[in-house]
Design a protein around this motif. Structure first.
Motif, PDB file in Angstrom:
ATOM      1  N   ALA A   1      -0.661  -4.695   5.953  1.00 44.40           N
ATOM      2  CA  ALA A   1      -1.718  -3.493   5.652  1.00 44.40           C
ATOM      3  C   ALA A   1      -2.893  -3.370   6.589  1.00 44.40           C
TER       4      ALA A   1
ATOM      5  N   ASP B   1      -4.675   0.107   5.837  1.00 40.75           N
ATOM      6  CA  ASP B   1      -4.651   0.361   4.413  1.00 40.75           C
ATOM      7  C   ASP B   1      -5.615  -0.732   3.727  1.00 40.75           C
TER       8      ASP B   1
ATOM      9  N   ASN C   1      -6.421  -1.225   0.704  1.00 43.87           N
ATOM     10  CA  ASN C   1      -6.302  -1.487  -0.743  1.00 43.87           C
ATOM     11  C   ASN C   1      -6.460  -2.940  -1.044  1.00 43.87           C
TER      12      ASN C   1
ATOM     13  N   PRO D   1       2.271  -3.223   0.696  1.00 44.23           N
ATOM     14  CA  PRO D   1       2.391  -1.660   0.971  1.00 44.23           C
ATOM     15  C   PRO D   1       3.948  -1.154   0.870  1.00 44.23           C
TER      16      PRO D   1
END
Length: 150
Positions: free
Chosen positions: A29, A34, A36, A56
């Motif tokens: 990630a 990312d 998240n 992911p």
């Protein structure tokens, strides 16, 4: 060396199960940028109803790669890894990959042809969990190395 059409529909399996770890999910990630929290924070993932960190979606490419590396390094197949590039990749999921999964992957070449003077192969990789349930299917198209001069 040209692609060996006798390898169509032959199964190339990853040599061992792929264990999805929290560290691997977080590193992947981070590498793709990312943030998240479902990929980084197990508390957030559990609060969202998941048993652990989610990976992911493109993390499945790492798992699939364990199987299709067997294909690329098989001298009978005829597609050397050096100079071979991804042309396309598609992901289909039965469920998300998550930390704690132990996954098995098998790649099967489904089509071979030539494009722009280069070998092209399309293969399907299935990813199953330790209970044998399908987690994902990855279709990958690789384009072989450009022909050398003269």
């Amino acid at each position: 060396m040209a692609l060996n059409r006798a390898c169509l529909d032959r199964v190339f399996a990853a040599p061992e199960p792929f264990l999805v770890t929290r560290a691997a999910v977080r590193a992947f990630a981070a590498a793709i940028g990312d943030p998240n929290p479902l990929y980084h924070d197990p508390v957030a993932a559990r609060a969202a109803g998941h048993p652990d960190l989610l990976a992911p979606p493109t993390f499945a490419a790492l798992v699939a790669g364990e199987a299709y590396w067997q294909l690329l390094t098989d001298p009978e197949f005829g597609l050397p890894p050096e100079g071979t590039v991804h042309l396309a990749q598609w992901f289909g999921f039965e469920r998300a990959l998550r930390a704690g999964d132990e996954l098995a992957a098998e790649a099967v070449p489904e089509a071979m042809d030539r494009q722009a003077g280069r070998d092209r192969v399309v293969f399907r990789t299935t990813i199953d969990d330790a209970r044998g349930g399908r987690v994902a299917t990855v279709r990958t198209t690789l384009l072989g190395p450009a022909p050398g001069p003269g």
